[in-house]
Scaffold this motif. Structure first.
Motif: not given
Length: 275
Positions: A191-199, A247-259
């Motif tokens: 298993m992997h446990v990670t942190i994903v960050t989107f600006e 199925p999965q996708a993502c849009y990080a609209g802000g104003p800050g980071r999405f994590r």
């Protein structure tokens, strides 16, 4: 990366004047548990844990999570457990979002601050205690370790997110990056446990469809997530479960980071018979 933020639930109870309408949804392919659900009334308790309560985010269940369970633990000062894990085959990952946690393993104390991560292999005999004067809140991901003949069981380790450089996704100029606590090439880990960050403005630009099951807890920010055929708004404190091949996708609209904190099962053959 600076200015890290980790959302932690505080409990409480909604007022009688609050509207019932919320963002909670449970489908055959995904579930969303918004932060507003994590109130006092939905907490659980565990044997041999003192001054502790928890929110169960996922558990093995027909039509729901199959490979793992995930809790948000809340341990008051002086609380903890000398018998935290009752399943000898279970591995665990801890991630601290608020407060200070002391994990003892092989006679050595490991003091974990926010951003602290621990991997605990099966049968390692760890104990845990809150030796501070404030509550500590942390995620606990549990999985039945899948032993493989010829592969050693991975060793326990402790690290903090602040000490790991995020790995950018190719072609994204670092706007989409993953903080990896385990080397992806280390096949001892299942298993992997990670942190994903989107600006702000970063995207997953296609509908990922894959065999890994996911648990995603939003640590910071907000975004719009595509889950199966739906667009779902999520924010810090929300939890998503995605079944295999959703199925999965993502849009990080802000104003800050999405994590978010991400779980997925990896590195093992597909089971050809019932478990």
């Amino acid at each position: 990366m600076t200015g890290r933020s980790y959302y932690a639930p505080q409990g409480g109870a909604p007022a009688q004047t609050q509207l019932l309408t919320d963002r909670a949804v449970f489908t055959e392919s995904y579930a969303v548990i918004p932060k507003g659900v994590m109130m006092d009334i939905v907490t659980s308790y565990l044997p041999f844990w003192e001054d502790t309560r928890l929110w169960v985010l996922s558990r093995p269940l027909s039509g729901f999570a199959e490979t793992f369970s995930q809790y948000i633990m809340e341990v008051l000062p002086g609380g903890g457990s000398d018998r935290p894990e009752p399943d000898r085959s279970a591995e665990g990952a801890l991630f601290v979002v608020e407060g200070v946690l002391t994990v003892t393993l092989d006679g050595q104390n490991h003091v974990m601050q926010p951003g602290g991560f621990a991997f605990l292999p099966p049968e390692c005999g760890w104990t845990v205690r809150n030796r501070s004067d404030k509550p500590v809140r942390f995620h606990w991901v549990r999985k039945a370790y899948e032993f493989v003949d010829g592969l050693e069981v991975p060793k326990a380790f402790f690290v903090n997110e602040a000490d790991i450089a995020p790995s950018p996704m190719p072609g994204t100029e670092g706007k989409w990056a993953t903080t990896r606590f385990v080397d992806p090439a280390d096949l001892r880990h299942d298993m992997h446990v990670t942190i994903v960050t989107f600006e702000p403005g970063a995207v997953i630009p296609f509908a990922e469809t894959h065999v890994m099951e996911h648990g995603l807890y939003v640590l910071e920010g907000k975004a719009v997530y595509r889950l199966n055929q739906d667009w779902v708004e999520v924010e810090a404190g929300d939890y998503m479960w995605l079944r295999a091949f959703c199925p999965q996708a993502c849009y990080a609209g802000g104003p800050g980071r999405f994590r978010y904190l991400l779980y997925k099962d990896v590195n093992r053959h597909m089971k050809l018979r019932p478990r």
